[in-house]
Design an enzyme around this catalytic site. Structure first.
Site: not given
Ligand code: 3HC
Length: 284
Positions: A120, A141, A153, A191
């Site tokens: 991440s 991800h 992702e 994130n």
């Protein structure tokens, strides 16, 4: 489909969810853990989550059994990756640990196999550079809970080939997910957007603007978020949130990513959220 057999390294929250979705879509999965108890725990979590899907009539008992039969546990990386088309690494967010895992994977996996990390926050380009196949290295991800969340992702490292992007994009679609391609910069997109929101929510508590329940109510009722940011921070793990904020802060050298001192203090105290039984809320 290019991908028929996958090894998933790590059977924790993300790893067991990743095994679950591959196996449910007819792909043979080698689940790698370090100890038999951890492999058993991952398998029983998958079984419970499949049971939950049977109860909700999303799948039937036959599909549950077939999914479980597609998963084979391993305690040895080299053996597990020998004949696979794809390796998805989902071990804890520690560069040295991931580097060690990928050194073993790189040595034993077939030359054509794609290596993916579910990281991440760690740079895909930096991880790729530790292997002899950076063009076949990519970020894949997933989001927690993996069987539910639609996003994957797809992170393109500096040397990731277009072919690897194509294969991983098509694989994510075959899993019923929506892939979104992003470039390899700190926090990717997910994130980089999510963590400043969580950090700001923690600052609201730190500065006495509102209690955690009230911060979460604002975002749930006013912004239609399924979970408030503080409940979500507990769900993700406060240590994970802190690690990601540090990666953003170090990577961009921008004070807007500075982790809230309250977050640092809670992690120091071992209040990590759901997994430790206490974070912004208490859990059984
Ligand atoms: N496996 C299978 N199904 C599951 C599941 C699991 N692990 N967890 C939940 N479900 C299913 C439930 O059975 C239920 O199915 P239904 O729609 O048919 O009733 C559905 O998901 C919703 O679950 P619940 O009814 O138990 O509870 P909620 O309605 O409160 O939803 C939630 C739970 C799906 C977790 C929802 O609160 C949510 O979407 N929260 C936000 C999660 C989120 O933002 N995740 C991303 C975190 S960031 C991340 O992972 C990236 C990392 O890099 C930090």
């Amino acid at each position: 489909m290019d991908i028929q057999k996958v090894a998933v390294i790590g059977g924790g929250t993300m790893g067991n969810g990743i095994c679950h979705v591959f196996a449910m879509n007819g792909i043979a999965v080698h689940l790698v853990e370090t100890k038999q108890e951890l492999a058993d725990k991952a398998l029983s979590t998958i079984e419970n989550n499949l049971g939950r899907m049977v109860d909700k009539e999303k799948i039937d008992v036959g599909q549950k059994e077939e999914t479980l039969s597609n998963i084979q546990p391993f305690l040895n990386i080299s053996k597990a990756v020998k004949e696979v088309d794809l390796v998805v690494e989902a071990v804890p967010e520690n560069f040295e640990l991931k580097k060690k895992v990928f050194a073993e994977v790189d040595k034993a996996a077939p030359k054509k196999a794609i290596l993916a990390s579910n990281t991440s926050s760690i740079s895909i380009t930096k991880l790729a550079a530790t292997t002899y196949r950076p063009e076949q290295f990519i970020g894949m991800h997933f989001f927690n809970p993996v069987p539910v969340m639609k996003l994957v992702e797809v992170v393109k490292g500096l040397e990731t080939s277009d072919e690897a992007i194509r294969v991983i994009t098509e694989t994510a679609e075959a899993l019923g997910k929506n892939p979104v391609e992003v470039a390899d910069y700190p926090g990717f997109v997910s994130n980089r957007v999510l963590m400043p929101m969580i950090n700001e929510a923690i600052y609201c508590v730190y500065e006495g603007v509102a209690e955690p329940e009230d911060v979460d109510s604002v975002m749930k009722l006013g912004m239609a978020h399924p979970m408030g940011p503080l409940r979500l921070a507990d769900f993700i793990g406060l240590d994970v949130c802190l690690d990601i904020l540090n990666v953003l802060h170090d990577g961009f050298k921008d004070p807007k990513y500075r982790p809230c001192p309250l977050l640092v203090k809670m992690v120091d105290a071992g209040k990590l959220g759901d997994k430790s039984g206490e974070g912004f809320y208490e859990y059984d």
